[in-house]
Design an enzyme around this catalytic site. Structure first.
Site, PDB file in Angstrom:
ATOM      1  N   GLU A 176      -4.832   0.861  -7.836  1.00  0.00           N
ATOM      2  CA  GLU A 176      -3.965   0.893  -6.477  1.00  0.00           C
ATOM      3  C   GLU A 176      -3.882   2.341  -7.039  1.00  0.00           C
ATOM      4  O   GLU A 176      -4.433   3.345  -7.949  1.00  0.00           O
ATOM      5  CB  GLU A 176      -2.196   0.561  -6.947  1.00  0.00           C
ATOM      6  CG  GLU A 176      -1.783   1.165  -6.241  1.00  0.00           C
ATOM      7  CD  GLU A 176      -1.385   0.701  -4.360  1.00  0.00           C
ATOM      8  OE1 GLU A 176      -2.178   1.418  -4.253  1.00  0.00           O
ATOM      9  OE2 GLU A 176      -0.917  -0.292  -4.635  1.00  0.00           O
ATOM     10  N   ASP A 177      -3.561   3.530  -6.066  1.00  0.00           N
ATOM     11  CA  ASP A 177      -3.023   4.941  -5.612  1.00  0.00           C
ATOM     12  C   ASP A 177      -1.960   5.233  -6.463  1.00  0.00           C
ATOM     13  O   ASP A 177      -2.324   6.475  -7.605  1.00  0.00           O
ATOM     14  CB  ASP A 177      -3.500   5.520  -4.265  1.00  0.00           C
ATOM     15  CG  ASP A 177      -2.433   4.816  -3.313  1.00  0.00           C
ATOM     16  OD1 ASP A 177      -1.893   3.917  -4.293  1.00  0.00           O
ATOM     17  OD2 ASP A 177      -2.687   5.038  -2.231  1.00  0.00           O
ATOM     18  N   ASP A 180       5.769   3.873  -7.418  1.00  0.00           N
ATOM     19  CA  ASP A 180       6.316   4.511  -7.451  1.00  0.00           C
ATOM     20  C   ASP A 180       7.088   3.645  -7.637  1.00  0.00           C
ATOM     21  O   ASP A 180       7.672   3.581  -9.047  1.00  0.00           O
ATOM     22  CB  ASP A 180       6.460   4.268  -6.154  1.00  0.00           C
ATOM     23  CG  ASP A 180       7.835   6.022  -5.159  1.00  0.00           C
ATOM     24  OD1 ASP A 180       7.734   6.762  -5.737  1.00  0.00           O
ATOM     25  OD2 ASP A 180       8.673   5.549  -4.155  1.00  0.00           O
ATOM     26  N   PHE A 229       7.425  13.790  -3.604  1.00  0.00           N
ATOM     27  CA  PHE A 229       6.056  13.286  -2.355  1.00  0.00           C
ATOM     28  C   PHE A 229       4.443  14.339  -2.433  1.00  0.00           C
ATOM     29  O   PHE A 229       4.825  15.199  -2.746  1.00  0.00           O
ATOM     30  CB  PHE A 229       7.067  13.156  -1.238  1.00  0.00           C
ATOM     31  CG  PHE A 229       5.611  13.110  -0.177  1.00  0.00           C
ATOM     32  CD1 PHE A 229       5.848  10.801  -0.504  1.00  0.00           C
ATOM     33  CD2 PHE A 229       4.746  13.011   1.083  1.00  0.00           C
ATOM     34  CE1 PHE A 229       5.219  10.881   0.952  1.00  0.00           C
ATOM     35  CE2 PHE A 229       3.870  12.526   1.338  1.00  0.00           C
ATOM     36  CZ  PHE A 229       3.884  10.814   1.930  1.00  0.00           C
ATOM     37  N   ARG A 242      -5.009  12.175   4.278  1.00  0.00           N
ATOM     38  CA  ARG A 242      -6.454  11.593   3.325  1.00  0.00           C
ATOM     39  C   ARG A 242      -7.800  12.401   2.047  1.00  0.00           C
ATOM     40  O   ARG A 242      -8.185  12.069   1.128  1.00  0.00           O
ATOM     41  CB  ARG A 242      -6.515   9.995   3.317  1.00  0.00           C
ATOM     42  CG  ARG A 242      -4.937   9.119   3.799  1.00  0.00           C
ATOM     43  CD  ARG A 242      -5.746   7.957   3.460  1.00  0.00           C
ATOM     44  NE  ARG A 242      -4.859   6.817   4.639  1.00  0.00           N
ATOM     45  CZ  ARG A 242      -4.074   6.413   3.726  1.00  0.00           C
ATOM     46  NH1 ARG A 242      -3.376   6.222   2.621  1.00  0.00           N
ATOM     47  NH2 ARG A 242      -3.610   5.662   4.420  1.00  0.00           N
TER      48      ARG A 242
HETATM   49  P1  5GP Z   1       6.652   1.334  -4.798  1.00  0.00           P
HETATM   50  O1  5GP Z   1       6.320  -0.032  -3.616  1.00  0.00           O
HETATM   51  O2  5GP Z   1       5.961   1.981  -5.263  1.00  0.00           O
HETATM   52  O3  5GP Z   1       7.624   1.907  -4.310  1.00  0.00           O
HETATM   53  O4  5GP Z   1       5.554   2.524  -3.325  1.00  0.00           O
HETATM   54  C1  5GP Z   1       4.225   2.340  -3.345  1.00  0.00           C
HETATM   55  C2  5GP Z   1       3.250   3.025  -2.529  1.00  0.00           C
HETATM   56  O5  5GP Z   1       3.897   3.281  -1.686  1.00  0.00           O
HETATM   57  C3  5GP Z   1       1.798   3.390  -2.595  1.00  0.00           C
HETATM   58  O6  5GP Z   1       0.778   2.646  -2.323  1.00  0.00           O
HETATM   59  C4  5GP Z   1       2.290   4.298  -1.493  1.00  0.00           C
HETATM   60  O7  5GP Z   1       1.529   3.759  -0.835  1.00  0.00           O
HETATM   61  C5  5GP Z   1       3.399   4.419  -0.902  1.00  0.00           C
HETATM   62  N1  5GP Z   1       3.949   5.899  -1.978  1.00  0.00           N
HETATM   63  C6  5GP Z   1       4.467   6.272  -3.112  1.00  0.00           C
HETATM   64  N2  5GP Z   1       4.856   7.266  -3.235  1.00  0.00           N
HETATM   65  C7  5GP Z   1       4.073   8.191  -2.274  1.00  0.00           C
HETATM   66  C8  5GP Z   1       3.422   9.839  -2.453  1.00  0.00           C
HETATM   67  O8  5GP Z   1       4.202  10.664  -3.326  1.00  0.00           O
HETATM   68  N3  5GP Z   1       2.731  10.026  -1.651  1.00  0.00           N
HETATM   69  C9  5GP Z   1       2.321   9.197  -0.257  1.00  0.00           C
HETATM   70  N4  5GP Z   1       1.440   9.550   0.784  1.00  0.00           N
HETATM   71  N5  5GP Z   1       2.693   8.196  -0.729  1.00  0.00           N
HETATM   72  C10 5GP Z   1       3.437   7.066  -1.353  1.00  0.00           C
END
Ligand code: 5GP
Length: 252
Positions: A176-177, A180, A229, A242
């Protein structure tokens, strides 16, 4: 006698120049950033002589030494749509941590023929760099999360699409990237868990520990970051950004 100064461009160069209290007539600039160099020359010729008294007598004899070593332009500040971002993690620092994570996986999962499941789109760059460093036998596949408005308390439902492999008795590594809140990862774990894998591991390029809302065991983390962010290295802002090799943080 002609005085001479050689400036190596850094973020502190301007302050350094203002600090210098002597006159000079020739400047040589060495920098690995053409953009930064042009910005500096512009500042040097236009702004400095009018706003800073030590520069009043400068004769503008500038020798420009072009880029030193890089073939990919490096930019400290970028604009995507309505937002400005500044570079926060350089590619070489990212790759150092990706290499560390790959070594840990090579050590821990040897003999398990892991199946790496890369979560598109954000993790494409991380996946490529990570998998180039995986030296044990393994397989790789890609999944995607499709969001749609559902009749649920949260409003948005995420469905995992593209799982074509039989996960029965497999060692799975989710790539995963960024994690959050962790809700997306929890959703992935729940879905994959119904397909009978022997074990599921998580490898995430980035984690925002202060934002985590669920209890996750993220074994392989390249970097923990603050809540800001970010874009770059696979991550986007409204579809853009990206492609940058470095990671950038939004400027408030
Ligand atoms: P989560 O479900 O953990 O809150 O969110 C995960 C997803 O939110 C990530 O796969 C990504 O797509 C997006 N995301 C969360 N934080 C960031 C950020 O700082 N930058 C970007 N570009 N996407 C984020």
């Amino acid at each position: 006698m002609e005085s001479f100064i050689c400036l190596f461009l850094t973020r502190t160069t301007k302050k350094f120049c203002q600090f210098l209290g002597f006159e000079f007539s020739k400047v040589e600039i060495a920098s690995d950033s053409v953009d930064e160099t042009h910005a500096f020359i512009n500042w040097f010729l236009v702004t400095a002589p009018t706003h800073s008294s030590p520069f009043e007598n400068i004769q503008t004899n500038i020798v420009f030494l072009p880029q030193l070593s890089k073939n990919i332009p490096s930019m400290d500040t970028i604009q995507i749509k309505d937002k400005m971002f500044t570079v926060s993690i350089k590619e070489q620092d990212i790759l150092k941590e990706v290499t560390r994570v790959a070594n840990e996986i090579n050590r821990d999962l040897a003999g398990k023929n892991p199946l790496f499941l890369s979560v598109l789109n954000g993790s494409f760059m991380f996946t490529a760099d990570l998998l180039k460093r995986i030296t044990i036998p393994c397989e790789i596949s890609f999944v995607k999360l499709a969001s749609y408005q559902g009749i649920s308390s949260t409003g948005v439902i995420q469905e995992v699409i593209g799982i074509n492999e039989d996960l029965t008795d497999r060692t799975v590594v989710i790539v995963e990237d960024i994690v959050d809140t962790g809700l997306t990862m929890q959703r992935l774990l729940d879905t994959l868990g119904t397909r009978g894998p022997r074990e599921i591991h998580i490898a995430s390029l980035l984690v925002k520990p202060d934002k985590l809302k669920v209890d996750l065991n993220i074994e392989y983390v390249a970097m923990n970051i603050p809540n800001d962010f970010i874009v770059g290295y696979g991550l986007d802002y409204d579809g853009f950004g990206r492609n940058y090799p470095d990671i950038y943080t939004v400027v408030d």
